[in-house]
Scaffold this active site. Structure first.
Site, PDB file in Angstrom:
ATOM      1  N   GLY A 148      -2.011  35.700 -27.411  1.00  0.00           N
ATOM      2  CA  GLY A 148      -3.168  36.541 -27.090  1.00  0.00           C
ATOM      3  C   GLY A 148      -3.418  36.607 -25.601  1.00  0.00           C
ATOM      4  N   TYR A 149      -2.561  37.301 -24.884  1.00  0.00           N
ATOM      5  CA  TYR A 149      -2.705  37.431 -23.434  1.00  0.00           C
ATOM      6  C   TYR A 149      -3.257  38.811 -23.061  1.00  0.00           C
ATOM      7  CZ  TYR A 149      -0.404  33.156 -21.639  1.00  0.00           C
ATOM      8  OH  TYR A 149      -0.099  31.878 -21.281  1.00  0.00           O
TER       9      TYR A 149
ATOM     10  N   THR B 104       2.771  40.452 -30.422  1.00  0.00           N
ATOM     11  CA  THR B 104       3.996  40.548 -31.206  1.00  0.00           C
ATOM     12  C   THR B 104       3.912  39.712 -32.478  1.00  0.00           C
ATOM     13  OG1 THR B 104       5.220  40.895 -29.165  1.00  0.00           O
ATOM     14  CG2 THR B 104       6.503  40.240 -31.092  1.00  0.00           C
TER      15      THR B 104
ATOM     16  N   GLU C  81       8.521  31.591 -19.974  1.00  0.00           N
ATOM     17  CA  GLU C  81       8.882  32.830 -20.645  1.00  0.00           C
ATOM     18  C   GLU C  81       9.930  33.581 -19.832  1.00  0.00           C
ATOM     19  OE1 GLU C  81       5.672  35.626 -21.071  1.00  0.00           O
ATOM     20  OE2 GLU C  81       6.760  36.859 -22.497  1.00  0.00           O
TER      21      GLU C  81
ATOM     22  N   ASN D  61       8.567  44.601 -14.659  1.00  0.00           N
ATOM     23  CA  ASN D  61       9.542  44.326 -13.605  1.00  0.00           C
ATOM     24  C   ASN D  61       8.969  44.618 -12.221  1.00  0.00           C
ATOM     25  OD1 ASN D  61      11.066  43.626 -15.778  1.00  0.00           O
ATOM     26  ND2 ASN D  61      12.879  44.798 -15.176  1.00  0.00           N
ATOM     27  N   GLU D  62       8.004  45.531 -12.156  1.00  0.00           N
ATOM     28  CA  GLU D  62       7.336  45.776 -10.870  1.00  0.00           C
ATOM     29  C   GLU D  62       6.528  44.536 -10.459  1.00  0.00           C
ATOM     30  OE1 GLU D  62       7.307  47.898 -13.416  1.00  0.00           O
ATOM     31  OE2 GLU D  62       8.181  49.749 -12.665  1.00  0.00           O
TER      32      GLU D  62
END
Lengths: 376, 397
Positions: free
Chosen positions: B126-127, B160, B243, B383-384
């Protein structure tokens, strides 16, 4: 030099634009794509009623006397709404074959049905071993009395589940990849020996695998001369490529506009993310890719009647540009929308999927690069 | 410097390969996508590994891990990828587990770690929130202390496999007056608690992988707080570092390139295998070279880690390059299948999925996999954002 549209062309664009605005919002499209039929025959009838299916045919054939630019306008608008109905397959491709290579009798017999929206056509050409090579054919047509007998297998025939007529490329002589010896036949999908298996495509349309087993056709069903169809096929598929490019720029514009709008409103770190230079430059690249694609689409649309080599270069070049730009814009539109770009709920991902598959249709970047190099 | 395997390593390799060959559940072999699998199927391999004691190669032994060396972990990942075993769910084993054994108290370790290892508890993360994606620290989910409980209200997104989850680890705001990063706490929440609603999000490939999680007056016992109140950002960053280093996916990418080559050998262009053409074979070669560089970069990172350093901000390289390579593989695989890229494979609850699958067996789903993998440059810190981390933390810009 003049890149402006005529009054009639602007009128045509406005007509189709408002039709789609009324009848083809994203939610409607989603329902259509998920329906059992996968398209809307009643919308097709409306397109016919408004004369859209008549646009590229000459007035003698009962059409509106338009040409490549009219087709481009329509396809661009269709692309902006991801219209699934088979305009490309029926009007541009099958219509193109009848217009460019059909006998007077064939034109008289079939074009009114296309213009009137009563008949849906598609072109069954691809075979599993052939990839994008239009001449790589195992399907055969053997002389049989006054007619021919077709045997073979065609794959990923887009729009075939909706079609009643097929134009089939088959070998009447020569080796599997010879340029000579290819003929075109008009085949009723309901003819004995034609069997289809239908399926959904990832970009929201439908396709079939089609087996031809001892399918009998009359000699009158042949388009053009026996064994000499490849130049015609190349000409008409180049017209299809021009139309696909137009469809693509319609979708790209939507993605670019949506992305810029999103980046202006989506706030992170206390500012709209569009304030970040790395994203600004990304959107500038997307914008430039789009503009270059528009240019190539105009260019190919204006060169469809040039000699075969020049036309092939124009079509191959445009398809390469559209393939690369479509991939870049599609991927970046998703990226800049973040997780939202990945959802089925938002239209962004659907444009991305359609642009992706446009690259595959009628030959992808690698294939067209090679074709361009060979034609140069 | 030495990149070769010792005799012990080679023996270890034989051992794990034999174990996988003998014990990988036969019924999973036909499944490629997680979205095609039931909850039990997803967990089946974890249960086998748990019995063997191999479920957590990187965890300390005292908590039930293997404490394998980086070489052993490398060998293990390769062997699993080669055998195409179902990837273990990262949420418990790779994410919250290490947070709990590093920052949790003894009760929390005893309560949660064994059930993470066994798969009895399915965790989700839950981020992200609708307004807090790249700017994670701007999260708004509120936890207010009332006696022995926190009352949690908020809205998490991109969660997810929350549809299967028993527990969610949540970043919540406990001090709204503090600076963004300083008022955040790390809470463990039982998904069965009243007030939690899970709503599916269908993604562009047609699958149901992610969800929204709504929290409405959810009562969470104070003992489910990890570490100290308002120190959650420290634990969150620790977790994100882990991660990132797991995200490179080198061994799996190797296997995917093998698959790509098999397809490109079967696909014909003018009667010749596609793989024999210059344009295609060079693209595959470039991809392999990129992957080789990433593999060694990852090993260097892991080696530094095993000497007590990291995973530092350099781990962002692994995330960026790893996901670029994964995406490129799916892109080339889609190119390779040609016209049959159009075929939609049945996935999740996609209403218009096909029961008839046209073309060679490898074609259906290839396009959907390409679409789905676009998520990798978005999730886990886009990725930014990774580039920002490198610019700031590594280059000092």
């Amino acid at each position: 030099m003049d890149f402006s549209f005529t009054e009639e062309q602007t009128l045509l664009r406005n007509t189709v634009h408002s039709l789609l605005q009324d009848k083809y919002d994203f939610d409607t499209r989603r329902k259509v794509v998920k329906s059992a039929e996968g398209w809307r025959p009643e919308f097709w009838a409306q397109m016919a009623e408004l004369g859209l299916l008549a646009a590229p045919f000459s007035e003698e054939m009962g059409g509106l006397g338009g040409g490549a630019i009219e087709t481009m306008i329509l396809m661009e608008e269709f692309g902006a709404r991801m219209v699934v109905e088979p305009f490309l397959e029926t009007v541009v491709v099958a219509g193109g074959f009848l217009r460019e290579g059909g006998s007077a009798a064939q034109q008289e017999e079939f074009i009114p049905g296309i213009i009137g929206g009563e008949s849906v056509w598609t072109f069954a050409y691809a075979e599993p071993q052939g990839r994008y090579n239009l001449a790589d054919l195992k399907t055969t047509a053997k002389k049989d009395g006054a007619g021919y007998v077709l045997n073979g297998y065609k794959c990923v025939v887009i729009a075939a589940p909706w079609a009643d007529k097929l134009i089939v490329s088959a070998r009447t002589s020569g080796g599997q990849r010879d340029r000579d010896g290819i003929s075109l036949f008009i085949v009723d999908k309901s003819a004995t020996g034609v069997s289809t298996r239908d399926y959904a495509t990832v970009d929201g349309r439908r396709a079939s695998e089609i087996t031809f087993e001892n399918v009998k056709v009359d000699a009158a069903a042949m388009i053009g001369a026996e064994g000499g169809a490849l130049p015609l096929i190349e000409k008409v598929t180049d017209q299809a490529i021009a139309a696909l490019c137009a469809e693509a720029i319609g979708g790209m514009k939507k993605l670019n506009d949506a992305t810029v709008e999103y980046c202006k409103t989506r706030k992170q770190f206390g500012v709209p993310i569009g304030k970040f230079q790395v994203l600004q430059h990304r959107m500038v690249d997307m914008f430039m890719a789009y503009e270059q694609s528009v240019s190539m689409t105009y260019m190919v649309s204006l060169k469809l009647d040039e000699d075969a080599a020049e036309r092939a270069r124009a079509a191959a070049g445009a398809k390469v540009q559209i393939g690369k730009a479509g991939r870049f814009i599609g991927q970046q539109a998703v990226q800049l929308h973040g997780g939202m770009g990945m959802t089925d709920e938002l239209d962004v991902g659907h444009y991305f999927k359609r642009l992706t598959m446009i690259d595959t249709q009628f030959g992808n970047i690698d294939y067209q690069l090679r074709r361009y190099a060979d034609a140069a | 410097m030495d990149m070769s395997f010792s005799p012990d390593d080679l023996a270890f390799r034989d051992e794990v390969k034999a174990f996988i060959a003998d014990n990988y559940p036969a019924e999973l072999k036909a499944k490629r996508a997680r979205s095609e699998m039931t909850k039990d199927e997803i967990l089946a391999w974890q249960r086998v590994l748990h019995k063997k004691g191999w479920v957590a190669p990187h965890w300390p032994k005292q908590y039930g891990g293997c404490e394998w060396s980086i070489t052993q972990r490398f060998i293990w990942n390769e062997a699993c990828a080669q055998a195409e075993t179902t990837p273990l769910l990262p949420f418990g084993l790779a994410m919250v587990g290490p947070v709990i054994y590093t920052f949790g108290n003894e009760e929390q370790k005893a309560k949660f770690l064994p059930r993470i290892l066994s798969g009895d508890d399915w965790w989700c993360q839950g981020y992200s929130e609708p307004g807090a994606g790249s700017d994670l620290a701007s999260l708004k989910t509120r936890a207010v202390r009332e006696g022995d409980h926190y009352i949690v209200n908020g809205h998490k997104i991109w969660t997810t496999l929350a549809q299967h989850a028993d527990w969610i680890f949540c970043l919540v705001r406990t001090d709204p007056s503090a600076k963004a990063q300083e008022g955040i706490s790390f809470l463990l929440i039982d998904m069965k608690t009243p007030g939690i609603t899970v709503r599916p999000i269908i993604t562009i490939d047609g699958s149901h992988e992610v969800n929204e999680v709504f929290l409405e007056d959810v009562k969470v016992p104070v003992e489910n707080l990890i570490g100290e109140e308002n120190k959650g950002w420290t634990y969150a960053k620790f977790l994100l570092g882990n991660e990132r280093s797991g995200i490179a996916g080198v061994a799996r990418s190797k296997k995917s390139i093998e698959r790509l080559k098999t397809i490109a050998k079967a696909e014909l262009i003018d009667g010749e295998p596609l793989m024999k053409t210059d344009e295609f074979s060079r693209k595959v070669a470039e991809l392999e070279i990129d992957l080789t560089a990433l593999e060694v970069t990852e090993l260097r990172t892991l080696a530094a880690e095993s000497h007590g350093r990291g995973p530092g901000p350099e781990a962002s390289i692994l995330k960026v390059k790893g996901t670029e390579i994964q995406q490129r593989i799916t892109e080339l695989t889609l190119e390779a299948v040609g016209n049959y890229g159009f075929v939609q494979a049945p996935l999740g609850d996609a209403a218009n999925s096909n029961d008839f699958l046209a073309g060679p067996e490898y074609a259906p789903g290839v396009a959907q996999n390409y679409f789905n993998m676009r998520k990798t440059s978005i999730y886990g810190g886009s990725n930014e954002i990774q580039a920002n981390i490198i610019a700031k933390m590594v280059l000092g810009l």
